[in-house]
Design an enzyme around this catalytic site. Structure first.
Site, PDB file in Angstrom:
ATOM      1  N   HIS A 130     -11.040  -4.800  10.599  1.00  0.00           N
ATOM      2  CA  HIS A 130     -11.644  -4.499   9.325  1.00  0.00           C
ATOM      3  C   HIS A 130     -12.871  -4.093   9.347  1.00  0.00           C
ATOM      4  O   HIS A 130     -13.884  -4.213   8.541  1.00  0.00           O
ATOM      5  CB  HIS A 130     -11.843  -5.969   8.629  1.00  0.00           C
ATOM      6  CG  HIS A 130     -10.437  -6.788   7.897  1.00  0.00           C
ATOM      7  ND1 HIS A 130      -9.698  -7.143   8.682  1.00  0.00           N
ATOM      8  CD2 HIS A 130     -10.353  -6.857   6.616  1.00  0.00           C
ATOM      9  CE1 HIS A 130      -8.551  -7.829   7.917  1.00  0.00           C
ATOM     10  NE2 HIS A 130      -8.959  -7.465   6.648  1.00  0.00           N
ATOM     11  N   GLU A 142       0.931  -1.126   0.018  1.00  0.00           N
ATOM     12  CA  GLU A 142      -0.026   0.024  -0.182  1.00  0.00           C
ATOM     13  C   GLU A 142       0.754   1.328  -0.021  1.00  0.00           C
ATOM     14  O   GLU A 142       0.529   2.205  -0.647  1.00  0.00           O
ATOM     15  CB  GLU A 142      -0.883  -0.121   1.323  1.00  0.00           C
ATOM     16  CG  GLU A 142      -2.279  -0.872   1.156  1.00  0.00           C
ATOM     17  CD  GLU A 142      -1.997  -2.272   1.490  1.00  0.00           C
ATOM     18  OE1 GLU A 142      -0.698  -2.565   1.847  1.00  0.00           O
ATOM     19  OE2 GLU A 142      -2.755  -3.273   1.371  1.00  0.00           O
TER      20      GLU A 142
HETATM   21  C1  LIG Z   1      -2.199  -4.534   4.705  1.00  0.00           C
HETATM   22  C2  LIG Z   1      -3.253  -5.394   3.890  1.00  0.00           C
HETATM   23  N1  LIG Z   1      -3.527  -5.139   2.737  1.00  0.00           N
HETATM   24  C3  LIG Z   1      -4.370  -5.786   2.184  1.00  0.00           C
HETATM   25  C4  LIG Z   1      -5.476  -7.000   2.653  1.00  0.00           C
HETATM   26  C5  LIG Z   1      -6.366  -7.684   2.198  1.00  0.00           C
HETATM   27  N2  LIG Z   1      -5.776  -9.143   1.950  1.00  0.00           N
HETATM   28  C6  LIG Z   1      -6.204  -9.731   2.832  1.00  0.00           C
HETATM   29  S1  LIG Z   1      -5.424 -11.630   2.548  1.00  0.00           S
HETATM   30  C7  LIG Z   1      -4.987 -10.806   1.024  1.00  0.00           C
HETATM   31  C8  LIG Z   1      -4.017 -11.731   0.148  1.00  0.00           C
HETATM   32  C9  LIG Z   1      -2.861 -12.315   0.846  1.00  0.00           C
HETATM   33  O1  LIG Z   1      -2.176 -12.969   0.139  1.00  0.00           O
HETATM   34  P1  LIG Z   1      -1.124 -13.977   0.405  1.00  0.00           P
HETATM   35  O2  LIG Z   1      -0.089 -13.162   1.286  1.00  0.00           O
HETATM   36  O3  LIG Z   1      -0.551 -14.683  -0.658  1.00  0.00           O
HETATM   37  O4  LIG Z   1      -1.775 -15.016   1.260  1.00  0.00           O
HETATM   38  P2  LIG Z   1      -2.680 -16.069   1.111  1.00  0.00           P
HETATM   39  O5  LIG Z   1      -4.138 -15.660   1.223  1.00  0.00           O
HETATM   40  O6  LIG Z   1      -2.519 -16.736  -0.269  1.00  0.00           O
HETATM   41  O7  LIG Z   1      -2.644 -17.110   2.133  1.00  0.00           O
HETATM   42  C10 LIG Z   1      -5.238  -9.307   0.804  1.00  0.00           C
HETATM   43  C11 LIG Z   1      -4.846  -8.657  -0.215  1.00  0.00           C
HETATM   44  C12 LIG Z   1      -4.895  -6.862   4.117  1.00  0.00           C
HETATM   45  N3  LIG Z   1      -5.700  -8.039   4.946  1.00  0.00           N
HETATM   46  N4  LIG Z   1      -3.960  -6.226   4.666  1.00  0.00           N
END
Ligand SMILES: Cc1ncc(C[n+]2csc(CCOP(=O)(O)OP(=O)(O)O)c2C)c(N)n1
Ligand SMILES: Cc1ncc(C[n+]2csc(CCOP(=O)(O)OP(=O)(O)O)c2C)c(N)n1
Ligand SMILES: [Mg+2]
Ligand SMILES: [Mg+2]
Lengths: 337, 322, 337, 322
Positions: free
Chosen positions: C139, C70
């Protein structure tokens, strides 16, 4: 007891707590200084010398210098606090909170609640705030209203050397995350400060002056201004109470309300930007809970809704001045004899 | 086989099976409307959490992600309390205040799932610092997703852990996606080069192979315990479900998940390995499967009938002292 | 004119502005979705589908998916805004501001001032806020008081689909950085929304209901609650004005003050955490500038000073309810007939 | 010699000399108490800013750091307006509102010095995105210190620039210190490996050698202009003064600065190179030295007598529309 500066009082509080409790550690950029460099060790002791001397006494294992990575080291302090240490982490200027705020407000500040009351996070974030240094928009902010807004954090604004020492020792011993805000313009202020450790409890306002006509609630550096103003007004026959809340979270609402019940008039002096700041917070408290006692409109004295300017002439106009505080008091005195 | 004795293997299988069963049941219950909020399932990734955590003791810490159930179970959190938490019950791990995304148990060294991507790595630097300063002999592990590996907080922590020489391990669980975005696109360079870039060893591991994960994690954990600093594991694996419950997964290939369930099932692989080599018997594993299924069933039943928190809980647990 | 949801209204505003002005771009995590993945393109359109369909029409050059970084992409939006584009960047949940706040408040929000009035930064940060989704402490926050506190930012809280479309178009055309906060619980709300583009100016409160006994100022989702409450109170003979400020920065102080001058009573309803929030901001404004008109204490309706709880039963108790708003109005009615 | 003709070389020398002279004068004036606030001087690092910026046009953007004077001058900002800004005058580059740490001139492609370490790289991704989207043919350059190279915002930006394939260049100016902390300690791994870790080429450059910097930057800038994506330069150099004015520099070795001024003076090196190879004459350079000294003197005089902003300026410049 000797005269000590605000800087010395803070340094002494840190040293005494580190002596008392081996789990207290200190960390921050150049908190010792000179790491990896060819010259002197403990070269800086923090950018304004507040932590100077701690490293020689406690070693680099308890006085940690850090890379410029506030998210990771403030977060590390939070994680360390949740796992057995009592870290005092320095965020050099509070203005830098934008690169690490998540670790403060979503992590440290919410552990206890999110985990159902099972976490204890005795973290202190020491940070420098305030205008007056000609340090411009990114090194002069107050920002404590933001921390005050967040449930889970405690927020401390020491207004003098004596206050600084007692409140910092309290902050270190406190089991919740505390944001401890040091006004950079106060570092060289001096007053009598006891040599032995002492604590000042959170959530108990300091009645720095008792009067009967107007209650002035002032924060941080503004406490000094408010008392100056009150001195001057005294000779004009206006008698002011000056309350220093000391901590904005928790806030000693009772003392404020009681005082307004007596005086019937309120002026709130806040160096922070005017929208959603502590002046509004305290005014709103009183307008809701001591409305019946009010003989006059509440007056807020705060800077304009602009970033902090660089030019000395502008910065001086920006900061709430004793003159403006005095004018506000006179204004509320015009209502309801 | 490695340092694992039969009891360890049984333990590892129980935990992997518990995770699988837990997640499959949560999936069903969520679909039926019984579970509120956002839920991210770990099914398919079991060998990673368990392979890593089989190297750990209670004094060691882990920090998890939004996809936290598997890490919690692998680190020894109470499964019934977890289920109650996910249902928002008063007896849940967090009194119903945290929910799926915030399950924690510090007494077990579980520092919390985390709703903030990249939230965990700085905290893990702190837990590692505590271990180092207090000389507990402990280590601290950050689980991070491929998506989370691009967050500045994670990258900074790599550097901090290195310059502070912390007993930390960064486990990048690369399941190919962050939400609907492929790691093939979002990750510039590579995870292993990132490790090197900040001065630590990195190793790639097949995240469906419990033994491979266990062994790689052992190397990293031993190194950390010996005071030699942090490492990174790039664990490649797959998630069986969507990003969160409700995700239609249209970004995946047709039949992708079905194929994965066939070809890269860490539980099936574990079973094959231990039975073929005669370390454990199929019957033993079948028994575990049944027992785990029963206990998860019991957890769901208990959660369903458990009490919700009420007005008296609204203002508590914000501060230690007010 | 047709009924459209809040989600559709926002989507339509984006599409229409992108058609009108080729410098308008959209970016955020999975704003299209499916990048690098084997399946469908435009697979997500944002986590709750708000930007769905934009990428197929405008292409990946104007609808940019981002890594989870971000600071860098919100900062990139700020930098792009200062150099010729009009980016609409999505911060998925406002709760994530802690990892990128610096780029918003110290960079985008201060460019113009720090650079002596020479920068123009037409940045929009769209972000989702509010409780009610059982999404727990990280959230569900509001946090708009924090953005409101910061000089240099404009802060917009659309309370309905009609408002959302007009305010978003205004935000995109505005030359200052705007934080545009979408309440996640409102996405499926529907109302008549004109098909053609239109703007709603900033700093002009919406008088959603006119009454004579009490002024209710409500924000975001709370506007709906306040009007429901006012409906109910009408039958009891209590006549309420309901004001929706629409933007907290700039704030339409005049409309609020005028209304209180008429009614003499004020209730402020704010879903944000209670300390230094908009309820205190507006209360303080009135206690200072319309004190003489007040017949009763001001009442604030806000959640308790706790993080947002997960359990539905607790979250429902946490969110300011129509019942609590109603009780506050009845309370102020007990004063000064 | 490279793509630089004699006019270019004159231009380069003028800029380097202007920076040196500017900083030496600011140092003296600050010591005399005429200049308020925090001031970070760039003296000693001239070849970096100028070597990079000689590759740039007005449509190209740079983002600077707290140590911004050199970058501003190299990118063509008005020197007298800069001096006035540092004095806090109404006619300063920023009307006296920004001061040393916030000098900017967007019309010259200078996006600002920055009081936040790591503040610039995300912004540069944005400027590069503008160039790419609007097809201006422009590029964008982020200057970052060795200390700033550990900030998450910087590291994230490396990744973003790579996955978005932006016309960006990251110039890591490694002067050996962040405040009093040595980069030898604070930087885990290495700058070049970091470049590689995120998928871009990296190159180390002697930051006292204008020609080396120019050439390395040219390669990176050309690559960016050609749409081939970002690169990183690790520029090794030294600062002649303290972190900020007032820094006693006790962390440096005895005689360190004196030795540096003797051995690694980019202006002396430039002069030697161009005169020895007959490209420019010593006399020409002497003339420049005199003219620059005069113009900086004039800037100081003008700044001293210029008007400060006043009450009428207090509320302006916050918003475009209110
Ligand atoms: C700072 C922040 N940005 C965006 C999100 C929204 N978000 C939650 S999980 C996710 C994807 C995470 O992907 P990854 O790190 O590959 O983990 P996975 O879900 O594949 O286990 C996002 C974008 C968040 N929770 N926190
Ligand atoms: C986010 C942030 N953290 C800390 C600081 C304080 N600070 C200003 S300059 C500086 C050192 C920067 O070192 P480096 O990046 O190497 O640049 P140099 O000063 O050597 O040019 C620090 C710590 C800051 N301005 N911003
Ligand atoms: Mg993933
Ligand atoms: Mg440096």
């Amino acid at each position: 007891m000797a005269k000590k500066s605000y800087r010395q009082a803070i340094n002494e509080a840190l040293a005494q707590e580190m002596r008392r409790d081996p789990t207290v550690i200190v960390m921050g950029e150049d908190n010792a200084g000179g790491l990896g460099a060819p010259g002197e060790d403990d070269a800086w002791g923090g950018v304004l010398g507040v932590t100077k001397g701690l490293m020689p006494e406690f070693g680099r294992e308890r006085v940690l210098d850090t890379p410029i990575s506030e998210s990771s080291f403030i977060g590390a302090a939070a994680g360390a606090a949740a796992t057995g240490l009592r870290p005092v982490a320095e965020l050099m200027f509070v203005d830098f909170m934008g690169v690490c705020f998540d670790q403060i407000f979503n992590q440290a500040g919410k552990f206890r609640y999110m985990f159902g009351g099972k976490a204890v996070t005795p973290l202190v974030v020491r940070t420098m705030y305030g205008a007056g240094f000609r340090a411009a928009s990114q090194h002069s902010q107050c920002l404590y209203p933001i921390f005050t807004h967040v449930p889970g954090l405690k927020v401390v604004l020491p207004s003098s050397p004596y206050e600084a020492k007692g409140l910092l020792i309290q902050a270190i011993r406190d089991d919740d995350p505390v944001i401890f805000l040091e006004h950079k313009v106060l570092y060289d202020d001096e007053e009598e400060v006891p040599d032995e450790p002492y604590t000042i409890p959170f959530g108990e306002a300091n009645l720095t002056r008792e009067g009967k006509d107007v209650t002035i609630v002032a924060l941080g550096r503004m406490v000094k201004f408010a008392n100056q103003v009150a001195d001057g007004l005294e000779t004009d026959g206006i008698s002011c109470t000056v309350l220093d809340p000391r901590t904005t979270s928790p806030l000693d609402a009772d003392s404020i309300l009681e005082s307004v019940e007596e005086t019937g008039r309120l002026v709130v002096v806040d160096e922070a930007s005017p929208r959603c700041n502590m002046a509004t917070d305290i005014s709103a408290l009183v307008a809701e809970q001591a409305f019946g006692a009010l003989k006059a409109p509440i007056r807020m004295v705060a800077p304009p809704h602009t970033p902090v300017p660089f030019a000395p002439e502008l910065e001086d106009l920006y900061i709430p001045s004793p003159e403006k505080i005095g004018a506000a008091v006179r204004e509320v005195m015009e209502h309801g004899a | 086989m490695l340092q694992l004795n039969r009891d360890d293997l049984v333990q590892a299988y129980i935990r992997m099976r518990t995770i699988r069963e837990f997640e499959e049941r949560v999936h069903t219950e969520f679909a039926g409307g019984a579970i509120p909020g956002f839920v991210h399932l770990y099914a398919g990734e079991e060998a990673s959490a368990v392979g890593v955590c089989m190297n750990l003791e209670d004094k060691d810490y882990i920090a998890s992600t939004h996809r936290g159930h598997g890490h919690c179970i692998a680190k020894g959190c109470d499964v019934e309390a977890m289920m109650k938490e996910i249902y928002g019950r008063r007896e849940g791990s967090c009194g119903g205040k945290g929910g799926s995304m915030h399950i924690a148990d510090l007494s077990k060294g579980m520092m919390g799932a985390n709703g903030i991507v990249g939230g965990g790595p700085p905290l893990v630097c702190g837990a590692a610092l505590s271990a180092k300063t207090l000389k507990t002999g402990g280590v601290a592990i950050a689980f991070v997703g491929d998506g989370g590996s691009n967050q500045g907080t994670t990258l900074e922590s790599y550097n901090l852990a290195n310059v502070w020489n912390l007993p930390a391990v960064f486990v990048v669980e690369d399941n190919g996606y962050a939400e609907s975005t492929a790691s093939a696109w979002s990750v510039g360079g590579s995870q292993l080069k990132r490790a090197e870039a900040f001065g630590m060893p990195g190793r790639e591991v097949d995240g469906h192979d419990f033994f491979a994960v266990y062994e790689a994690a052992k190397e990293a954990v031993d190194r950390a315990r010996a005071g030699k600093g942090p490492s990174l594991l790039h664990v490649k694996l797959n998630r069986y479900y969507g990003h969160f419950e409700g995700d239609a997964m249209t970004y995946r290939a047709d039949g992708e998940v079905e194929a994965l369930r066939e070809t890269v099932d860490s539980l099936a692989a574990f079973r094959a390995r231990v039975t073929e080599t005669g370390l454990l018997e199929g019957r033993q594993l079948d028994d575990i499967d049944r027992e785990v299924a029963a206990s998860i069933g019991q957890a769901v039943t208990a959660a369903m009938s458990a009490k919700a928190p009420g007005e008296e809980d609204l203002l508590t647990d914000v501060y230690v002292s007010y």
